[in-house]
Design an enzyme around this catalytic site. Structure first.
Site, short mmCIF file in Angstrom:
data_model
loop_
_atom_site.label_atom_id
_atom_site.label_comp_id
_atom_site.label_asym_id
_atom_site.label_seq_id
_atom_site.Cartn_x
_atom_site.Cartn_y
_atom_site.Cartn_z
N GLY A 12 0.78 -1.24 0.00
CA GLY A 12 0.00 0.00 0.00
C GLY A 12 0.81 1.29 0.00
O GLY A 12 0.33 2.30 0.52
N THR A 13 1.98 1.29 -0.62
CA THR A 13 2.73 2.57 -0.67
C THR A 13 2.00 3.58 -1.56
O THR A 13 2.05 4.78 -1.29
CB THR A 13 4.18 2.39 -1.15
OG1 THR A 13 4.18 1.89 -2.49
CG2 THR A 13 4.96 1.46 -0.24
N MET A 91 -4.07 -6.63 -7.31
CA MET A 91 -3.47 -7.66 -8.16
C MET A 91 -4.48 -8.62 -8.77
O MET A 91 -4.14 -9.75 -9.11
CB MET A 91 -2.42 -8.43 -7.35
CG MET A 91 -1.28 -7.57 -6.87
SD MET A 91 -0.47 -6.66 -8.22
CE MET A 91 0.84 -5.84 -7.31
N ILE A 93 -7.52 -9.01 -11.82
CA ILE A 93 -8.14 -8.39 -13.00
C ILE A 93 -9.66 -8.44 -12.82
O ILE A 93 -10.23 -9.49 -12.51
CB ILE A 93 -7.70 -9.10 -14.29
CG1 ILE A 93 -6.20 -8.86 -14.51
CG2 ILE A 93 -8.50 -8.60 -15.49
CD1 ILE A 93 -5.59 -9.59 -15.67
N LEU A 94 -10.29 -7.29 -12.99
CA LEU A 94 -11.74 -7.20 -12.76
C LEU A 94 -12.52 -7.52 -14.04
O LEU A 94 -12.14 -7.10 -15.13
CB LEU A 94 -12.10 -5.80 -12.26
CG LEU A 94 -11.60 -5.48 -10.86
CD1 LEU A 94 -11.76 -3.99 -10.57
CD2 LEU A 94 -12.32 -6.32 -9.81
N ASN A 108 -5.98 2.94 -12.76
CA ASN A 108 -4.96 1.97 -12.32
C ASN A 108 -3.58 2.59 -12.45
O ASN A 108 -3.35 3.44 -13.31
CB ASN A 108 -5.04 0.72 -13.21
CG ASN A 108 -4.04 -0.35 -12.80
OD1 ASN A 108 -3.90 -0.66 -11.61
ND2 ASN A 108 -3.33 -0.92 -13.77
N HIS A 110 0.17 1.32 -13.33
CA HIS A 110 0.95 0.17 -13.82
C HIS A 110 2.43 0.57 -13.85
O HIS A 110 2.77 1.63 -14.39
CB HIS A 110 0.48 -0.24 -15.22
CG HIS A 110 1.23 -1.43 -15.72
ND1 HIS A 110 1.01 -2.71 -15.23
CD2 HIS A 110 2.26 -1.54 -16.60
CE1 HIS A 110 1.85 -3.54 -15.81
NE2 HIS A 110 2.61 -2.86 -16.65
C1 GAR Z 1 3.23 -0.87 -7.52
O1 GAR Z 1 4.49 -0.79 -8.12
C2 GAR Z 1 2.15 -0.88 -8.59
O2 GAR Z 1 2.46 -0.09 -9.70
C3 GAR Z 1 2.15 -2.34 -8.98
O3 GAR Z 1 2.36 -3.05 -7.78
C4 GAR Z 1 3.02 -2.22 -6.83
C5 GAR Z 1 2.17 -2.12 -5.60
O4 GAR Z 1 2.82 -1.46 -4.57
N1 GAR Z 1 0.91 -2.68 -9.62
C6 GAR Z 1 0.80 -3.62 -10.55
O5 GAR Z 1 1.74 -4.30 -10.93
C7 GAR Z 1 -0.61 -3.81 -11.13
N2 GAR Z 1 -0.54 -4.49 -12.38
P1 GAR Z 1 2.03 -0.84 -3.32
O6 GAR Z 1 1.11 -1.91 -2.76
O7 GAR Z 1 3.13 -0.50 -2.36
O8 GAR Z 1 1.28 0.37 -3.80
#
Ligand code: GAR
Length: 207
Positions: A12-13, A91, A93-94, A108, A110
């Site tokens: 969740g950053t 993570m 896909i909806l 989103n 990415h």
């Molecule tokens: C982030 O880098 C985000 O861009 C990626 O996962 C990480 C989640 O970090 N998302 C994907 O790959 C979606 N396809 P977080 O939980 O610290 O925000």
């Protein structure tokens, strides 16, 4: 004031970046009203609780397939009266039952420059592993609307970083998060909440 519902699956950053941006006034005309997690016990839920944001857990593993899971998410989004849905490290896909009900209302983040290193199977560190394996010299992140095809919706904002010779997937991930994701995601959310994103011919433009 728009209701922002944030969907998470991990640390969740990006959620934290949104919380901080709301507090410091970077997000205009919107507030995070609920955080929904696809997994129990993830740190993103703690971040929400620490900031008095209501949480819900809808575990992906409790549902047989993507359609039944998406129906549960749709019900929750409707109950929460979501004006904007943000996938912040979500993570799963909806299914199109969600993406069509919330067309141009789901954003989103990415961690690559779409259309590179995206689509089904490209998530988290896998994206950075693929970018390094290919040998690209720049990478970055893309903030886009979500439609029925994975990572294929209209692009709102993109930002880049250089890839260095000795990068590991973890180092590149961190550089992209710090320099691009944590800045552009709150910016895109603020633009959305101020009705400053317009769609023309399926493409997104900032007004
Ligand atoms: C982030 O880098 C985000 O861009 C990626 O996962 C990480 C989640 O970090 N998302 C994907 O790959 C979606 N396809 P977080 O939980 O610290 O925000």
């Amino acid at each position: 004031m728009k209701n922002i519902v944030v969907l998470v699956s991990g640390g969740g950053t990006n959620l934290q970046a949104l919380i901080d941006a709301e507090k410091s006034g970077i997000i205009k005309n919107g507030r995070i009203t609920c955080v929904i997690s696809s997994k129990e016990g993830v740190y993103a839920l703690e971040r929400a609780k620490n900031n008095d944001i209501p949480t819900r857990v809808i575990p992906r593993r409790n549902y047989a397939d993507s359609v039944s899971y998406s129906k549960a998410i749709l019900e929750a989004l409707n109950e929460e009266k979501a004006d904007l849905v943000v996938l912040a490290g979500f993570m799963t896909i909806l299914d199109k039952c969600v993406t069509s009900a919330y067309a141009y209302k789901i954003i989103n983040v990415h961690p690559a420059l779409i259309p590179s290193f995206c689509g089904e199977g490209f998530y988290g560190l896998k994206v950075h592993e693929a970018a390094l394996a290919y040998g690209v010299k720049v990478s970055g992140a893309t903030i886009h609307f979500v439609n029925e095809e994975a990572d294929a919706g209209a692009i709102i904002l993109q930002g880049t970083v250089n890839v260095e010779r000795d990068d590991t997937p973890e180092i590149l991930q961190r550089r992209i998060m710090e320099n691009v994701e944590w800045k552009l995601l709150p910016q895109a959310v603020s633009l959305f909440c101020q009705d400053r994103i317009e769609i023309i011919g399926g493409k997104a433009y900032v007004k």
